[in-house]
Design a protein around this motif. Structure first.
Motif, PDB file in Angstrom:
ATOM      1  N   PHE A   1       0.277 -32.701   6.040  1.00 51.48           N
ATOM      2  CA  PHE A   1       0.038 -31.101   5.870  1.00 51.48           C
ATOM      3  C   PHE A   1      -1.434 -30.883   6.490  1.00 51.48           C
ATOM      4  O   PHE A   1      -1.499 -29.935   7.309  1.00 51.48           O
ATOM      5  CB  PHE A   1      -0.026 -30.870   4.450  1.00 51.48           C
ATOM      6  N   GLY A   2      -2.415 -31.403   6.276  1.00 48.38           N
ATOM      7  CA  GLY A   2      -3.576 -31.351   6.867  1.00 48.38           C
ATOM      8  C   GLY A   2      -4.627 -30.257   6.531  1.00 48.38           C
ATOM      9  O   GLY A   2      -4.165 -29.050   5.865  1.00 48.38           O
TER      10      GLY A   2
ATOM     11  N   ASP B   1      -7.444 -35.093  -1.862  1.00 50.42           N
ATOM     12  CA  ASP B   1      -6.814 -35.737  -0.436  1.00 50.42           C
ATOM     13  C   ASP B   1      -5.427 -35.513  -0.557  1.00 50.42           C
ATOM     14  O   ASP B   1      -4.641 -35.282   0.546  1.00 50.42           O
ATOM     15  CB  ASP B   1      -7.337 -36.806   0.055  1.00 50.42           C
ATOM     16  N   GLY B   2      -4.576 -35.475  -1.633  1.00 50.98           N
ATOM     17  CA  GLY B   2      -3.315 -35.482  -1.578  1.00 50.98           C
ATOM     18  C   GLY B   2      -2.641 -34.269  -0.838  1.00 50.98           C
ATOM     19  O   GLY B   2      -1.490 -34.070  -0.563  1.00 50.98           O
ATOM     20  N   ALA B   3      -3.396 -32.988  -1.427  1.00 51.93           N
ATOM     21  CA  ALA B   3      -2.958 -31.902  -0.688  1.00 51.93           C
ATOM     22  C   ALA B   3      -2.810 -31.935   0.856  1.00 51.93           C
ATOM     23  O   ALA B   3      -1.830 -31.585   1.478  1.00 51.93           O
ATOM     24  CB  ALA B   3      -3.988 -30.777  -1.039  1.00 51.93           C
ATOM     25  N   CYS B   4      -4.016 -32.507   1.623  1.00 56.00           N
ATOM     26  CA  CYS B   4      -3.635 -32.709   2.955  1.00 56.00           C
ATOM     27  C   CYS B   4      -2.778 -34.114   3.437  1.00 56.00           C
ATOM     28  O   CYS B   4      -2.308 -33.767   4.534  1.00 56.00           O
ATOM     29  CB  CYS B   4      -5.424 -32.916   3.458  1.00 56.00           C
TER      30      CYS B   4
ATOM     31  N   ARG C   1      -6.387 -24.494   5.041  1.00 58.35           N
ATOM     32  CA  ARG C   1      -7.453 -23.533   5.185  1.00 58.35           C
ATOM     33  C   ARG C   1      -6.660 -22.123   5.494  1.00 58.35           C
ATOM     34  O   ARG C   1      -7.219 -21.143   5.201  1.00 58.35           O
ATOM     35  CB  ARG C   1      -8.315 -24.153   6.514  1.00 58.35           C
ATOM     36  N   ALA C   2      -5.606 -22.154   6.002  1.00 64.95           N
ATOM     37  CA  ALA C   2      -4.844 -21.075   6.787  1.00 64.95           C
ATOM     38  C   ALA C   2      -4.379 -20.370   5.424  1.00 64.95           C
ATOM     39  O   ALA C   2      -4.525 -19.101   5.543  1.00 64.95           O
ATOM     40  CB  ALA C   2      -3.703 -21.527   7.599  1.00 64.95           C
TER      41      ALA C   2
END
Length: 455
Positions: free
Chosen positions: A405-406, A392-395, A411-412
């Motif tokens: 960032f979400g 979850d650190g990425a999002c 996904r994009a």
């Protein structure tokens, strides 16, 4: 003419005596403050410094009671820490009584206005039990009035540093004349300032030690994490496996694992411990060890996570849990069987369509319930397909304005770069996250695992 000369000579003599007396008083003030300064710098422990101060004051100034109150910001109370009184009974009483705002007029006035106050005592020898209700006024205002009486006073001086009230120095003068009052007050005010500096220095020292302990904990946690991460990634013909593991300053409990199984299949683990710091790092090592041990006895991902959950629920702290994905890849057929225990849903780039799929919803995190309601999911990866596992650190990475960032942005990036080699995809995710946060410190670890079929 003779009388005028005698009068002039007499006036010069009187003036010289006054100047001599003033110099002597100034010299005494300087000597008194130097003695207190010496007591402050010669002792490391704050409690001893304050104890020295309350016992020096009666000797240097002639007061009979001295008391230091510290302001407790957390509990919102005035707490007595050191006292010199007339007798043991009085000292015990003064040390035994804490005060909330509104319960002691002198403490309230000094705290609210940040300046010295005085409470003239109409009754000689007024017991300490009655001091909290004494009316008071600013000391400067009292000294400018024409009604300065001799007798008992209760004085309060703010212990203040950098506009922060740290406490109050309270003294009681008994049967003191107005003579030399200005010099006594000068000494008391100077000692209050030195006391403030002693308290502030102790706070700084404690903060520095705490920061050092935190930094040591962070370093130790990182070392533990790095020790239990795989030292190499298996080379699998026809496949690329890329890894990114970036720790935040506040160490979390992210971990990943990639290992070969007995039948030629490959195990993939990405997990995240709920807490941070050394506790999370230690808990991570436990979870990784349990997963590795369970893999020896179970080929099914659901069975592995279910067994780990049982052990964690029995032994783990109530406040900690682990989200995890365990996947088993068959390199020959491209089959991937996985179970998801409350973890972020992976993305799968399909080369044939150029689209990105988000994998099926997972179950409950491990360590929360005695039984883990999860199931296996199965998919097949074709040449060119790329799977992204992440924590979850990425999002949760934040921009300077506080925006996440979400998943949509992540996904994009997968959509635009999923057809490239695994390391290029991960590098592009790194660049996108870095550009988004613009040097904002990471609030959590980021772990990325990309698995791409090349043939």
């Amino acid at each position: 003419a003779i009388l005028q000369g005698i009068a002039h000579q007499t006036s010069l003599t009187v003036e010289n005596l006054r100047l001599l007396e003033a110099r002597q008083e100034e010299a005494y003030v300087t000597a008194a403050l130097l003695q207190v300064a010496q007591a402050v710098v010669s002792t490391r422990e704050l409690s001893e410094v304050l104890e020295n101060i309350v016992h020096l004051l009666p000797i240097l100034v002639g007061i009979d009671v001295c008391l230091i109150y510290r302001w407790d910001e957390d509990l919102q109370i005035f707490r007595p820490t050191n006292v010199h009184g007339e007798n043991r009974r009085q000292e015990f009483f003064l040390l035994d009584n804490i005060y909330l705002p509104g319960e002691h007029r002198l403490l309230d006035a000094v705290f609210e206005r940040g300046q010295a106050h005085i409470c003239p005592m109409a009754e000689v020898g007024l017991p300490a039990e009655d001091w909290p209700m004494l009316p008071c006024m600013p000391l400067e205002e009292y000294l400018q009035s024409a009604h300065q009486a001799e007798g008992d006073w209760l004085l309060g001086f703010p212990l203040i540093a950098q506009d922060q009230i740290l406490g109050v120095l309270v003294v009681r003068e008994r049967n003191q004349s107005t003579a030399f009052r200005e010099r006594r007050l000068e000494i008391l005010n100077g000692i209050a300032q030195q006391t403030s500096l002693a308290i502030q220095n102790d706070l700084y020292r404690r903060e520095l030690l705490q920061n050092e302990r935190v930094e040591q904990e962070i370093q130790l946690a990182r070392q533990i994490q790095e020790t239990f991460l795989p030292d190499h990634i298996p080379s699998v013909p026809g496949w690329e496996i890329g890894i990114r593991w970036q720790t935040a300053r506040q160490v979390g409990g992210d971990f990943y694992d990639v290992f070969e199984l007995k039948d030629g299949r490959v195990g993939l683990v990405v997990a995240d411990v709920s807490d941070k710091g050394l506790a999370a790092a230690l808990y991570m090592t436990v979870a990784r060890t349990l997963i590795r041990a369970s893999v020896r006895d179970h080929a099914d991902p659901t069975e592995v996570l279910d067994e780990v959950n049982t052990l964690l629920f029995t032994e783990s702290p109530e406040s900690m849990f682990i989200t995890a994905i365990y996947a088993v890849l068959n390199p020959q057929t491209g089959e991937l069987v996985y179970a998801n225990a409350g973890h972020n849903l992976p993305f799968l780039y399909r080369a044939a369509t150029g689209q990105v799929e988000q994998l099926s919803k997972g179950g409950m995190a491990m360590g929360v319930l005695p039984e883990l309601p999860i199931e296996n999911h199965r998919l097949f990866m074709q040449p060119g397909d790329c799977l992204l596992l992440y924590t979850d650190g990425a999002c949760d990475t934040l921009s300077p304005t506080g925006e996440d960032f979400g998943e949509a942005r992540l996904r994009a990036v997968v959509h635009n770069t999923g057809g490239k080699p695994a390391d290029e995809l991960l590098s592009e995710i790194d660049r996108a996250i870095s550009a988004f946060r613009q040097n904002t410190p990471l609030s959590d670890d980021i772990t990325l695992v990309a698995v791409r079929r090349t043939a």
